[in-house]
Scaffold this active site. Structure first.
Site, PDB file in Angstrom:
ATOM      1  CG  ASN A  23      41.905  48.865  22.740  1.00 28.03           C
ATOM      2  OD1 ASN A  23      41.180  49.814  22.850  1.00 28.03           O
ATOM      3  ND2 ASN A  23      41.592  47.504  23.082  1.00 28.03           N
ATOM      4  NE  ARG A  92      35.945  50.999  31.897  1.00 20.81           N
ATOM      5  CZ  ARG A  92      35.670  51.410  33.006  1.00 20.81           C
ATOM      6  NH1 ARG A  92      34.401  51.651  33.557  1.00 20.81           N
ATOM      7  NH2 ARG A  92      36.570  51.050  34.122  1.00 20.81           N
ATOM      8  CB  CYS A 116      31.278  49.437  31.234  1.00 15.29           C
ATOM      9  SG  CYS A 116      32.254  48.107  30.756  1.00 15.29           S
ATOM     10  NE  ARG A 121      36.606  47.652  31.315  1.00 10.80           N
ATOM     11  CZ  ARG A 121      36.698  48.344  30.017  1.00 10.80           C
ATOM     12  NH1 ARG A 121      35.641  48.281  29.482  1.00 10.80           N
ATOM     13  NH2 ARG A 121      37.757  48.433  29.540  1.00 10.80           N
ATOM     14  CG  ASP A 304      39.139  43.085  23.945  1.00  6.98           C
ATOM     15  OD1 ASP A 304      38.526  43.097  24.632  1.00  6.98           O
ATOM     16  OD2 ASP A 304      40.159  43.856  23.891  1.00  6.98           O
ATOM     17  CB  ILE A 326      39.787  39.546  31.762  1.00  2.73           C
ATOM     18  CG1 ILE A 326      40.951  38.639  31.014  1.00  2.73           C
ATOM     19  CG2 ILE A 326      40.524  41.069  31.694  1.00  2.73           C
ATOM     20  CD1 ILE A 326      42.307  38.472  31.658  1.00  2.73           C
ATOM     21  NE  ARG A 396      32.981  52.578  22.525  1.00  5.80           N
ATOM     22  CZ  ARG A 396      33.171  51.679  23.486  1.00  5.80           C
ATOM     23  NH1 ARG A 396      32.518  50.734  23.909  1.00  5.80           N
ATOM     24  NH2 ARG A 396      34.514  51.644  23.987  1.00  5.80           N
TER      25      ARG A 396
HETATM   26  N1  EPU Z   1      41.207  46.051  37.079  1.00  5.47           N
HETATM   27  C1  EPU Z   1      41.056  46.623  38.203  1.00  5.47           C
HETATM   28  N2  EPU Z   1      41.663  47.652  38.921  1.00  5.47           N
HETATM   29  C2  EPU Z   1      42.251  48.490  37.690  1.00  5.47           C
HETATM   30  C3  EPU Z   1      42.441  48.322  36.815  1.00  5.47           C
HETATM   31  C4  EPU Z   1      41.840  47.032  36.034  1.00  5.47           C
HETATM   32  O1  EPU Z   1      40.462  45.571  39.299  1.00  5.47           O
HETATM   33  O2  EPU Z   1      42.367  49.693  38.347  1.00  5.47           O
HETATM   34  C5  EPU Z   1      40.584  44.725  36.360  1.00  5.47           C
HETATM   35  C6  EPU Z   1      39.428  44.791  35.541  1.00  5.47           C
HETATM   36  O3  EPU Z   1      38.314  45.232  36.342  1.00  5.47           O
HETATM   37  C7  EPU Z   1      39.848  43.656  34.653  1.00  5.47           C
HETATM   38  C8  EPU Z   1      41.161  43.643  34.813  1.00  5.47           C
HETATM   39  O4  EPU Z   1      41.798  44.274  35.888  1.00  5.47           O
HETATM   40  O5  EPU Z   1      38.901  42.462  35.550  1.00  5.47           O
HETATM   41  C9  EPU Z   1      41.880  43.703  33.574  1.00  5.47           C
HETATM   42  O6  EPU Z   1      41.513  44.829  32.878  1.00  5.47           O
HETATM   43  P1  EPU Z   1      42.451  46.100  32.327  1.00  5.47           P
HETATM   44  O7  EPU Z   1      42.851  47.172  33.139  1.00  5.47           O
HETATM   45  O8  EPU Z   1      43.673  45.093  31.719  1.00  5.47           O
HETATM   46  O9  EPU Z   1      41.240  46.569  31.111  1.00  5.47           O
HETATM   47  P2  EPU Z   1      41.535  47.995  30.350  1.00  5.47           P
HETATM   48  O10 EPU Z   1      42.826  48.566  30.314  1.00  5.47           O
HETATM   49  O11 EPU Z   1      40.480  48.762  31.162  1.00  5.47           O
HETATM   50  C10 EPU Z   1      42.038  47.331  27.951  1.00  5.47           C
HETATM   51  C11 EPU Z   1      41.281  47.420  26.677  1.00  5.47           C
HETATM   52  C12 EPU Z   1      39.981  46.603  26.753  1.00  5.47           C
HETATM   53  C13 EPU Z   1      40.325  45.119  26.838  1.00  5.47           C
HETATM   54  C14 EPU Z   1      41.272  44.958  28.048  1.00  5.47           C
HETATM   55  C15 EPU Z   1      41.712  43.469  28.487  1.00  5.47           C
HETATM   56  C16 EPU Z   1      41.889  49.831  26.083  1.00  5.47           C
HETATM   57  C17 EPU Z   1      41.410  50.944  25.868  1.00  5.47           C
HETATM   58  N3  EPU Z   1      40.685  48.706  26.320  1.00  5.47           N
HETATM   59  O12 EPU Z   1      40.972  47.805  28.944  1.00  5.47           O
HETATM   60  O13 EPU Z   1      39.376  46.584  25.348  1.00  5.47           O
HETATM   61  O14 EPU Z   1      39.165  44.299  27.059  1.00  5.47           O
HETATM   62  O15 EPU Z   1      42.325  45.866  28.302  1.00  5.47           O
HETATM   63  O16 EPU Z   1      42.595  43.184  27.493  1.00  5.47           O
HETATM   64  O17 EPU Z   1      43.017  49.483  25.753  1.00  5.47           O
HETATM   65  C18 EPU Z   1      37.700  46.530  23.870  1.00  5.47           C
HETATM   66  O18 EPU Z   1      38.657  47.097  22.950  1.00  5.47           O
HETATM   67  O19 EPU Z   1      36.628  45.980  23.421  1.00  5.47           O
HETATM   68  C19 EPU Z   1      38.070  46.574  25.069  1.00  5.47           C
HETATM   69  C20 EPU Z   1      37.028  46.458  26.036  1.00  5.47           C
END
Ligand code: EPU
Length: 417
Positions: A23, A92, A116, A121, A304, A326, A396
């Site tokens: 990440n 994603r 997902c 998300r 995670d 989360i 992955r």
């Molecule tokens: N959210 C919204 N709107 C948005 C963006 C996020 O409602 O526009 C919500 C999400 O639905 C969630 C929360 O905000 O409820 C936090 O999600 P976040 O956006 O932080 O997650 P992400 O950026 O999509 C990254 C990691 C994930 C990890 C999360 C939380 C990457 C590529 N992915 O996802 O990693 O779980 O942050 O720490 O950096 C994994 O590696 O298994 C994985 C899923």
């Protein structure tokens, strides 16, 4: 589709080396798009399926991507700004190209990610933030169409702390005209690592790792070089592997400062964690104590690591309450753990985990990356041979997991299904 067969009940011993963080690598690879010329990224977890997808995506956009653990990305001839559904649906993280593409090409057409396994998300905050920077956003036929004559700095407050949302906006704002302030920004170490790389490229970002990130836009960025930070979630997963098998393990090339909450909770469960020459030593206790955890944005307990910690607590003395704050449906591993003999009940976003004396092998199915890791951990401690299918989820995010675990003495093998 490969399967993993794991004979449980063997203790582990030795040293495991942690790979670069997936990440952190994903946003840094997309950040190379911001400059013409060749950037070099070291310690990339190149064997991961997600990194392969990102390489393909960058190549599709016109980048020349070469190398393995050290990757050169030459973005001199970016000639495409479209990212198809095929690439976004498998990962994603592909959405991380949105910020760099609108900043460099002044337009992007990127498929909207669907739901997902761990929840809906949405990316509404990425889009709202980009609009604030002057980007015109349209949704059409499942795609985000973004266009901007120029990007202008602005203040944007995230309604929810979002990791990739913060990363996308930081990248876009780096090439905007004027100053940007991102409030309620994500503080994860991967956000800081990206800011460091962008600053190497000539960006002017301060405050990454705190709630407000300030970005003074610059006219142009140049290629740069960096080393990907150690994967904190892979580190935490091996910490649980030592704990659940009552073993002693050295975890090398890691940064335990990025895992403070996980280390604290493991210590509360009775796990001993100490310094080793090039990392940490983890010693699992004879009997585990129950600990309650609730996931939270960094520096809280990472979502995670929730599934892996639940595998551990399913073998603790007493009952632990695990709350997922989360993602809305990140309990898909519960049904599979239950099939292995765990006693877990779900109430809303809370899992009530009553420790049992033993888990027993069963055929189980992985549903997402961290759920798969949880099943591997449970299988290492279970009696009998567990068969885990849909291993592609694991591929992955965990480099050579069966090799790393075999070297530690686990009885694990991969078989084609
Ligand atoms: N959210 C919204 N709107 C948005 C963006 C996020 O409602 O526009 C919500 C999400 O639905 C969630 C929360 O905000 O409820 C936090 O999600 P976040 O956006 O932080 O997650 P992400 O950026 O999509 C990254 C990691 C994930 C990890 C999360 C939380 C990457 C590529 N992915 O996802 O990693 O779980 O942050 O720490 O950096 C994994 O590696 O298994 C994985 C899923």
């Amino acid at each position: 589709m490969d399967k993993l067969l794991i004979d449980g009940g063997h203790s582990l011993k030795g040293t495991v080396k942690i790979s670069g963080a997936k990440n952190a690598a994903l946003p840094i690879l997309t950040a190379t798009l911001l400059a013409s010329g060749r950037s070099t990224i070291h310690n990339v977890p190149n064997r991961l399926a997600d990194i392969k997808t990102m390489r393909k995506l960058l190549a599709d956009l016109g980048a020349v991507v070469e190398g393995d653990e050290s990757i050169n990305v030459d973005c001199s001839n970016i000639n495409n700004w479209k990212v198809p559904y095929e690439l976004v649906k498998t990962m994603r993280g592909s959405v991380l190209v949105l910020g760099p593409l609108v900043a460099r090409m002044k337009r992007a057409r990127v498929s909207l990610p669907g739901g997902c396994a761990i929840g809906a998300r949405p990316i509404n905050l990425h889009l709202e933030g980009l609009k604030r920077l002057g980007v015109d956003i349209r949704l059409s036929q499942g795609y985000v169409e973004a266009e901007a004559k120029k990007l202008a700095g602005a203040t944007y407050r995230f309604g929810i702390s979002t990791v990739t949302g913060t990363e996308n906006l930081m990248m876009a704002a780096s090439l905007a005209e004027g100053n940007t302030a991102l409030e309620n920004a994500a503080k994860e170490p991967e956000v800081v690592a990206l800011a460091d790389f962008l600053n190497q490229m000539g960006a002017r970002i301060v405050g990454a790792g705190s709630e407000v990130i300030s970005i003074e836009g610059v006219k142009e960025l140049c290629p740069a070089e960096c080393r990907i930070i150690p994967d904190r979630i892979e580190t935490g997963t091996y910490m649980v592997a030592a704990s659940i098998t009552k073993s002693e393990m050295t975890i090398a090339d890691c940064n335990v400062a990025h895992l403070e909450q996980v280390a604290t909770m493991l210590k509360e469960a009775g796990v001993k964690i100490g310094k080793a020459k090039d990392g940490i030593k983890v010693v699992g206790p004879k009997s585990l104590r129950n600990v309650d955890v609730g996931t939270a944005p960094y520096p809280g307990f990472p979502t995670d690591m929730q599934a892996q910690f639940m595998a551990l607590m399913s073998l603790a003395q007493g009952t632990s309450i695990i709350t997922e704050n989360i993602f809305e449906s990140r309990f898909m591993h519960v049904a599979e753990l239950t099939r292995m003999g765990a006693d877990i009940k779900i109430e809303g976003n809370t899992a009530i985990v009553k420790g049992v004396n033993r888990l027993s092998a069963a055929p189980v199915m992985a549903t997402d990356l961290r759920a798969s890791a949880c099943l591997v951990l449970a299988a290492l401690a279970a009696e009998g041979t567990t068969e885990i299918s849909r291993v592609y989820h694991l591929d992955r995010g965990y480099e050579r997991i069966e090799n790393k675990l075999s070297q530690l003495g686990a009885h694990i093998r991969r078989v084609p299904a």
